[in-house]
Design a protein around this motif. Structure first.
Motif, PDB file in Angstrom:
ATOM      1  N   SER A  23      40.535  66.107  58.149  1.00 46.75           N
ATOM      2  CA  SER A  23      39.850  65.984  59.236  1.00 46.75           C
ATOM      3  C   SER A  23      38.505  66.849  59.316  1.00 46.75           C
ATOM      4  O   SER A  23      37.441  66.155  59.672  1.00 46.75           O
ATOM      5  N   ILE A  37      37.185  72.354  62.860  1.00 51.94           N
ATOM      6  CA  ILE A  37      36.420  71.066  63.162  1.00 51.94           C
ATOM      7  C   ILE A  37      35.082  71.100  63.678  1.00 51.94           C
ATOM      8  O   ILE A  37      34.977  71.384  64.670  1.00 51.94           O
ATOM      9  N   SER A  42      38.560  62.596  65.673  1.00 51.27           N
ATOM     10  CA  SER A  42      38.166  62.772  64.524  1.00 51.27           C
ATOM     11  C   SER A  42      36.891  61.843  64.398  1.00 51.27           C
ATOM     12  O   SER A  42      36.627  61.155  63.141  1.00 51.27           O
TER      13      SER A  42
END
Length: 545
Positions: A20, A117, A231
């Protein structure tokens, strides 16, 4: 990482989380250009041995990954291994790997701090929902969050002064755990210190429950609210009449100029921009039909990749905006949102109650929006002696039979109440400042739907002015700074929203002399926020609607 291992064919070996992380930062086509021909997952069954390939591994340093990698190294399927971990790895784990590497195929092992992320240049997430266990942390999620935040600081080479929300036990706990990590890894955190240290402020979602309850009207936030972005991907397979190649679309500002330019445009502006995109596309396709000579053909072929890419972009955004438009119309979202904004920003109890009752009796209004309105009403008017929370709950019961969803009305009160560590969102002073904002906002009709400003804006502006109250947001163990910080990192336990991301984007453009970075355990839409409340309330029978 890819450049460091030299030329030759490569395989990239990752785990679920690092997959991810990488997919948010790079397109697959970009990585393919660097001679990476295979993408593998460490936790899944994989291909036959291919000794001619170099293997780059990028993994989180978890026990499971160390064990799996040790097995991989004991019976290596690739010629050479370049091992990178997304965070700090212990000496004992390195020893396990060294002992497993009997064939000496590992060329190097490094820490590469990317344990988060990267959602936008000013926004990061850890992709964790359900971080509350009743009123305190889920212990695993606390560890993961501290690791993620430590990786952000290591990646940016920053040692911050830490402040936290005093009314939240979770915020204090996280601040202390992070401080211990920095102390323990003091060699890694040995950076040149600027004159004014950066500031890290740890907040609890409970300080502002209104923001994640609202419908959104800017492009990125709307897509996440109504269709969900995971994502950088949006699943459109349920859209009526959708073509097969649009079942899943990628929305990445890095690789989509139209999206990058319109992330923060409001719904009204997006309609205009889509029309311009269509017109531009039609002009280009028409002009390319005149292929009369070899030179024309050559020119056409040269522009063809762009043309193809543009047709994909046009189809994707026309589909997305069309679907948003259909949902807005079929679920009366303009009317719902106007009522939400009044609940968030104004205080006319009788008028709000009348509007909510009318909307609850409207069959077009979705269950989820009906509950959302009652939640907002409850949070706003809980202390009003003439509130009709129970009456509205009865109306919900008549309208639907989704008992689990209705229970969330009481759960949000428990989540946001003083017991849970939230402040009072609707003091007279707050309402007065809201009202000022509303009067300012009424110049443009579009602003009816975007009057609300997240509490985060006020908090950051107070930091910049040196006015953030120390009693409410103390420094951890007396490390104070008097100068205005140039770097501010705000981290939300319990998740952030795209509305807050927009606020930070705007603050960064205002040239206040500070750079603000926002992070959170996840990026919420209303559905994921319900899951967060549910884990805090420990509802065993509630399942996501």
């Amino acid at each position: 990482m890819i450049d460091d291992c030299g030329s030759g064919m490569k395989v990239l070996l990752m785990d679920k989380e690092t997959t991810s992380i990488v997919s948010m930062a790079f397109a697959q086509s970009e990585i393919l250009q660097k001679e990476v021909f295979l993408f593998e997952r460490l936790d899944m069954a994989r291909t036959e041995p291919m000794k001619h390939l170099k293997c780059i591994t990028f993994l989180r340093p978890t026990k499971e990954n160390i064990d799996n990698l040790a097995c991989e190294l004991k019976y290596p399927r690739y010629g050479q291994y370049y091992v990178y971990f997304s965070n700090i790895i212990s000496k004992s784990d390195v020893k396990i790997l060294a002992e497993a590497d009997e064939t000496e195929s590992v060329r190097e092992i490094q820490e590469f701090y990317g344990d988060f992320i990267p959602v936008a240049p000013h926004l990061f997430s850890l992709n964790i929902t359900g971080c509350y266990h009743s009123r305190s942390w889920n212990p695993d999620h606390l560890i993961r969050s501290v690791q993620g935040l430590a990786a952000v600081l290591l990646a940016l080479k920053k040692i911050p002064v830490i402040r936290y929300q005093d009314s939240s036990e979770s915020a204090r706990k996280m601040a202390e755990s992070l401080k211990q990590t920095i102390a323990k890894e003091n060699v890694l955190f040995d950076f040149r210190r600027p004159d004014t240290p950066p500031l890290l402020l740890i907040l609890d979602r409970k300080v502002d429950v209104v923001t994640p309850l609202l419908n959104q009207w800017t492009y990125q936030a709307m897509v996440h609210e109504l269709l969900t972005i995971t994502s950088n991907r949006v699943n459109l397979s349920n859209v009526p009449g959708i073509s097969k190649d649009l079942h899943e679309v990628v929305l990445s500002p890095e690789h989509d100029e139209f999206y990058a330019a319109n992330l923060y445009s409001n719904f009204g502006e997006i309609g205009v921009k889509i029309k311009e995109l269509m017109d531009d596309f039609q002009v280009k396709t028409k002009s390319q039909k005149r292929v009369e000579s070899i030179a024309d053909m050559k020119a056409f072929v040269e522009t063809y990749p762009q043309f193809k890419k543009m047709s994909g972009t046009v189809a994707k955004h026309v589909t997305l905006v069309g679907e948003l438009s259909r949902l807005v119309g079929s679920h009366n979202l303009l009317e719902v949102s106007e009522c939400e904004q009044e609940l968030a920003c104004e205080s006319d109890h009788a008028e709000s109650l009348k509007k909510i009752r009318k909307l609850l009796n409207n069959d077009k209004v979705r269950d989820i929006d009906a509950v959302r309105l009652v939640m907002l009403y409850s949070v706003h008017y809980e202390k009003n002696s003439s509130n009709d929370i129970n009456g509205l709950i009865d109306l919900l019961k008549k309208k639907h039979n989704n008992e689990k969803l209705i229970r969330m009305v009481k759960a949000v009160l428990e989540f946001s109440g003083h017991k849970g560590g939230g402040g009072d969102l609707f003091t007279t002073e707050n309402v007065r400042t809201f009202t000022k904002k509303v009067i300012k906002g009424l110049k443009g009709v579009e602003n009816i739907y975007t009057q609300h400003t997240p509490l985060l804006k006020e908090i950051v502006e107070d930091i910049v002015k040196g006015k953030l109250r120390e009693t409410a947001y103390p420094y951890l163990s007396g490390t104070q700074i008097r100068e205005k910080p140039q770097d501010i990192i705000v981290f939300y336990i319990g998740g952030v929203t795209y509305e807050e991301s927009l606020t930070v984007y705007q603050l960064n453009r205002q040239a206040l002399g500070v750079r603000v970075l926002l992070g959170g355990t996840t990026v919420h839409n209303f559905n994921s926020f319900l899951s967060e409340i549910k884990s805090a309330a420990r509802f065993s029978s509630y399942t996501q609607h």
